[in-house]
Scaffold this motif. Structure first.
Motif, PDB file in Angstrom:
ATOM      1  N   LEU A  78      23.266 -68.501  12.731  1.00  0.00           N
ATOM      2  CA  LEU A  78      23.478 -67.331  13.592  1.00  0.00           C
ATOM      3  C   LEU A  78      24.810 -66.659  13.283  1.00  0.00           C
ATOM      4  O   LEU A  78      24.886 -65.425  13.180  1.00  0.00           O
ATOM      5  CB  LEU A  78      23.441 -67.768  15.059  1.00  0.00           C
ATOM      6  N   TRP A  79      25.851 -67.456  13.127  1.00  0.00           N
ATOM      7  CA  TRP A  79      27.194 -66.923  12.890  1.00  0.00           C
ATOM      8  C   TRP A  79      27.280 -66.217  11.538  1.00  0.00           C
ATOM      9  O   TRP A  79      27.727 -65.065  11.447  1.00  0.00           O
ATOM     10  CB  TRP A  79      28.198 -68.060  12.968  1.00  0.00           C
ATOM     11  N   SER A  80      26.835 -66.883  10.493  1.00  0.00           N
ATOM     12  CA  SER A  80      26.960 -66.310   9.151  1.00  0.00           C
ATOM     13  C   SER A  80      26.109 -65.050   8.994  1.00  0.00           C
ATOM     14  O   SER A  80      26.557 -64.053   8.415  1.00  0.00           O
ATOM     15  CB  SER A  80      26.575 -67.345   8.088  1.00  0.00           C
ATOM     16  N   MET A  81      24.897 -65.072   9.520  1.00  0.00           N
ATOM     17  CA  MET A  81      24.033 -63.905   9.367  1.00  0.00           C
ATOM     18  C   MET A  81      24.476 -62.747  10.251  1.00  0.00           C
ATOM     19  O   MET A  81      24.290 -61.580   9.898  1.00  0.00           O
ATOM     20  CB  MET A  81      22.590 -64.292   9.667  1.00  0.00           C
ATOM     21  N   ARG A  82      25.075 -63.037  11.397  1.00  0.00           N
ATOM     22  CA  ARG A  82      25.612 -61.958  12.221  1.00  0.00           C
ATOM     23  C   ARG A  82      26.816 -61.314  11.533  1.00  0.00           C
ATOM     24  O   ARG A  82      26.977 -60.086  11.556  1.00  0.00           O
ATOM     25  CB  ARG A  82      25.984 -62.482  13.598  1.00  0.00           C
ATOM     26  N   GLN A  83      27.677 -62.130  10.923  1.00  0.00           N
ATOM     27  CA  GLN A  83      28.811 -61.568  10.197  1.00  0.00           C
ATOM     28  C   GLN A  83      28.326 -60.700   9.044  1.00  0.00           C
ATOM     29  O   GLN A  83      28.881 -59.625   8.786  1.00  0.00           O
ATOM     30  CB  GLN A  83      29.706 -62.689   9.664  1.00  0.00           C
ATOM     31  N   SER A  84      27.284 -61.156   8.372  1.00  0.00           N
ATOM     32  CA  SER A  84      26.719 -60.375   7.285  1.00  0.00           C
ATOM     33  C   SER A  84      26.173 -59.043   7.793  1.00  0.00           C
ATOM     34  O   SER A  84      26.389 -57.989   7.181  1.00  0.00           O
ATOM     35  CB  SER A  84      25.602 -61.173   6.603  1.00  0.00           C
ATOM     36  N   ALA A  85      25.466 -59.086   8.914  1.00  0.00           N
ATOM     37  CA  ALA A  85      24.914 -57.850   9.480  1.00  0.00           C
ATOM     38  C   ALA A  85      26.023 -56.883   9.877  1.00  0.00           C
ATOM     39  O   ALA A  85      25.923 -55.673   9.643  1.00  0.00           O
ATOM     40  CB  ALA A  85      24.035 -58.185  10.685  1.00  0.00           C
ATOM     41  N   PHE A 118      24.622 -55.432   0.483  1.00  0.00           N
ATOM     42  CA  PHE A 118      23.340 -55.779   1.092  1.00  0.00           C
ATOM     43  C   PHE A 118      22.474 -56.681   0.216  1.00  0.00           C
ATOM     44  O   PHE A 118      22.013 -57.739   0.691  1.00  0.00           O
ATOM     45  CB  PHE A 118      22.571 -54.514   1.475  1.00  0.00           C
ATOM     46  N   PRO A 119      22.198 -56.333  -1.031  1.00  0.00           N
ATOM     47  CA  PRO A 119      21.347 -57.223  -1.839  1.00  0.00           C
ATOM     48  C   PRO A 119      21.966 -58.599  -2.042  1.00  0.00           C
ATOM     49  O   PRO A 119      21.245 -59.600  -2.121  1.00  0.00           O
ATOM     50  CB  PRO A 119      21.188 -56.470  -3.166  1.00  0.00           C
ATOM     51  N   LEU A 120      23.284 -58.672  -2.117  1.00  0.00           N
ATOM     52  CA  LEU A 120      23.949 -59.969  -2.250  1.00  0.00           C
ATOM     53  C   LEU A 120      23.769 -60.798  -0.987  1.00  0.00           C
ATOM     54  O   LEU A 120      23.560 -62.017  -1.055  1.00  0.00           O
ATOM     55  CB  LEU A 120      25.435 -59.766  -2.545  1.00  0.00           C
ATOM     56  N   SER A 121      23.845 -60.145   0.174  1.00  0.00           N
ATOM     57  CA  SER A 121      23.656 -60.844   1.451  1.00  0.00           C
ATOM     58  C   SER A 121      22.264 -61.435   1.544  1.00  0.00           C
ATOM     59  O   SER A 121      22.083 -62.603   1.916  1.00  0.00           O
ATOM     60  CB  SER A 121      23.886 -59.880   2.620  1.00  0.00           C
ATOM     61  N   VAL A 122      21.263 -60.634   1.209  1.00  0.00           N
ATOM     62  CA  VAL A 122      19.872 -61.092   1.285  1.00  0.00           C
ATOM     63  C   VAL A 122      19.612 -62.187   0.261  1.00  0.00           C
ATOM     64  O   VAL A 122      18.932 -63.186   0.557  1.00  0.00           O
ATOM     65  CB  VAL A 122      18.912 -59.909   1.076  1.00  0.00           C
ATOM     66  N   ALA A 123      20.161 -62.033  -0.931  1.00  0.00           N
ATOM     67  CA  ALA A 123      19.961 -63.036  -1.976  1.00  0.00           C
ATOM     68  C   ALA A 123      20.583 -64.372  -1.576  1.00  0.00           C
ATOM     69  O   ALA A 123      19.966 -65.436  -1.749  1.00  0.00           O
ATOM     70  CB  ALA A 123      20.551 -62.553  -3.297  1.00  0.00           C
ATOM     71  N   ALA A 124      21.804 -64.339  -1.042  1.00  0.00           N
ATOM     72  CA  ALA A 124      22.484 -65.570  -0.639  1.00  0.00           C
ATOM     73  C   ALA A 124      21.726 -66.263   0.493  1.00  0.00           C
ATOM     74  O   ALA A 124      21.560 -67.494   0.490  1.00  0.00           O
ATOM     75  CB  ALA A 124      23.914 -65.261  -0.204  1.00  0.00           C
ATOM     76  N   ALA A 125      21.252 -65.477   1.466  1.00  0.00           N
ATOM     77  CA  ALA A 125      20.502 -66.061   2.583  1.00  0.00           C
ATOM     78  C   ALA A 125      19.179 -66.656   2.100  1.00  0.00           C
ATOM     79  O   ALA A 125      18.756 -67.717   2.561  1.00  0.00           O
ATOM     80  CB  ALA A 125      20.239 -64.999   3.647  1.00  0.00           C
ATOM     81  N   THR A 126      18.529 -65.987   1.167  1.00  0.00           N
ATOM     82  CA  THR A 126      17.272 -66.493   0.628  1.00  0.00           C
ATOM     83  C   THR A 126      17.485 -67.800  -0.131  1.00  0.00           C
ATOM     84  O   THR A 126      16.698 -68.753   0.006  1.00  0.00           O
ATOM     85  CB  THR A 126      16.632 -65.447  -0.302  1.00  0.00           C
ATOM     86  N   LEU A 127      18.556 -67.860  -0.913  1.00  0.00           N
ATOM     87  CA  LEU A 127      18.876 -69.095  -1.638  1.00  0.00           C
ATOM     88  C   LEU A 127      19.163 -70.244  -0.679  1.00  0.00           C
ATOM     89  O   LEU A 127      18.851 -71.404  -0.980  1.00  0.00           O
ATOM     90  CB  LEU A 127      20.081 -68.861  -2.555  1.00  0.00           C
ATOM     91  N   ALA A 128      19.743 -69.926   0.470  1.00  0.00           N
ATOM     92  CA  ALA A 128      20.008 -70.963   1.471  1.00  0.00           C
ATOM     93  C   ALA A 128      18.724 -71.391   2.175  1.00  0.00           C
ATOM     94  O   ALA A 128      18.579 -72.558   2.569  1.00  0.00           O
ATOM     95  CB  ALA A 128      21.027 -70.456   2.485  1.00  0.00           C
ATOM     96  N   ALA A 129      17.792 -70.457   2.345  1.00  0.00           N
ATOM     97  CA  ALA A 129      16.547 -70.769   3.053  1.00  0.00           C
ATOM     98  C   ALA A 129      15.610 -71.641   2.223  1.00  0.00           C
ATOM     99  O   ALA A 129      14.872 -72.468   2.779  1.00  0.00           O
ATOM    100  CB  ALA A 129      15.833 -69.476   3.452  1.00  0.00           C
ATOM    101  N   VAL A 130      15.641 -71.463   0.912  1.00  0.00           N
ATOM    102  CA  VAL A 130      14.695 -72.193   0.042  1.00  0.00           C
ATOM    103  C   VAL A 130      14.808 -73.710   0.199  1.00  0.00           C
ATOM    104  O   VAL A 130      13.794 -74.393   0.433  1.00  0.00           O
ATOM    105  CB  VAL A 130      14.873 -71.769  -1.428  1.00  0.00           C
ATOM    106  N   PRO A 131      16.006 -74.321   0.070  1.00  0.00           N
ATOM    107  CA  PRO A 131      16.060 -75.783   0.224  1.00  0.00           C
ATOM    108  C   PRO A 131      15.717 -76.257   1.634  1.00  0.00           C
ATOM    109  O   PRO A 131      15.223 -77.376   1.808  1.00  0.00           O
ATOM    110  CB  PRO A 131      17.517 -76.123  -0.135  1.00  0.00           C
ATOM    111  N   LEU A 132      15.963 -75.422   2.630  1.00  0.00           N
ATOM    112  CA  LEU A 132      15.576 -75.798   3.989  1.00  0.00           C
ATOM    113  C   LEU A 132      14.058 -75.909   4.105  1.00  0.00           C
ATOM    114  O   LEU A 132      13.532 -76.871   4.666  1.00  0.00           O
ATOM    115  CB  LEU A 132      16.112 -74.772   4.988  1.00  0.00           C
TER     116      LEU A 132
END
Length: 266
Positions: free
Chosen positions: A144-151, A187-201
């Motif tokens: 929540l914290w990291s994605m809100r900061q990104s937004a 923006f694309p870097l934010s989405v890419a980083a979040a996607t890379l974090a979501a994959v192993p989860l």
């Protein structure tokens, strides 16, 4: 499959209903704000205890409890911010002509108290889960914290949809710190980083060797991160995100109509 579907559905429900509840509350008349803030503070305090309790349990119930408590703790800062109790020392529109680092400094001053509150809440969450086996609540808060900061950064740098309608009247000045643009370089870097974090989860959630607790915990956190990525996409896609919470925004309209009627009578 049911072990994945249930926590995913629970996350979607909490995300949609929780966001709507907060938007509804901050659209009510200002006389309701002290009561809302008091109740929310009590709930958040209980949630910190609940996170500490559940962090010692590596069970499916413990995963759900930790996740829910993190959401309730996060809801406190959302309410405190949108009601205007915890924002920043600058409560005026961005000065005309402010650009670059000057504009960034003004924007930070507008939300600095809120940013400090996020740090204090993070300390409370880390303390509640320190040296305990269930970190579902901790990871939920960090997502929540990291994605809100990104937004926030992306809205500051420029996106298509600023979601300014979500701001109550007493915070409308904040939209002067936003920039409307098709997209920005971050923006694309934010989405890419979040996607890379979501994959192993997600990989951990569907791994054959994962037990019931791991599946529930990973799915809850991964689902929340995936929804946050979706929220980022809605910042640039030509889609009205407000429609998802049209029912909650009715309080804003009703309060505005009541205020207008009062002004006409006076």
């Amino acid at each position: 499959m049911l072990e994945l579907a249930l926590p995913f559905a629970f996350t979607v429900l909490v995300w949609w209903a929780g966001t709507g509840a907060i938007l509804y509350l901050d659209g009510l008349p200002r006389r309701t704000f002290p009561t809302t803030m008091t109740i929310t503070s009590i709930v958040a305090s209980l949630a910190v205890w609940g996170m500490w309790y559940s962090s010692g349990q590596t069970t499916v119930a413990g995963a759900y409890c930790g996740f829910t408590c993190a959401i309730l703790i996060w809801a406190w800062q959302e309410v405190a911010f949108l009601l205007g109790y915890v924002t920043g020392p600058r409560r005026t529109p961005c000065p005309e002509g402010a650009t670059g680092w000057r504009r960034a400094r003004y924007a930070f001053e507008a939300v600095s108290h809120h940013e400090v509150a996020l740090v204090f809440l993070a300390v409370a969450v880390v303390g509640a889960t320190w040296d305990r086996p269930n970190h579902t609540g901790l990871w939920t808060y960090l997502v929540l914290w990291s994605m809100r900061q990104s937004a926030k950064l992306n809205v500051f740098l420029g996106v298509r949809n600023l979601n300014a309608d979500f701001l109550p009247d007493h915070l409308k000045y904040l939209q002067t710190y936003f920039v409307r643009a098709p997209m920005n370089a971050l923006f694309p870097l934010s989405v890419a980083a979040a996607t890379l974090a979501a994959v192993p989860l997600w990989q951990g959630a569907v791994a054959p060797e994962s037990g019931a607790f791991v599946i529930a915990s990973r799915t809850l956190v991964a689902s929340l991160l995936t929804l946050a990525i979706l929220e980022h996409a809605l910042l640039v896609l030509p889609l009205p995100a407000e429609r998802l919470w049209a029912w909650a925004m009715r309080s804003h309209a009703a309060t505005a109509q009541a205020a207008a009627a009062l002004r006409r009578r006076s």
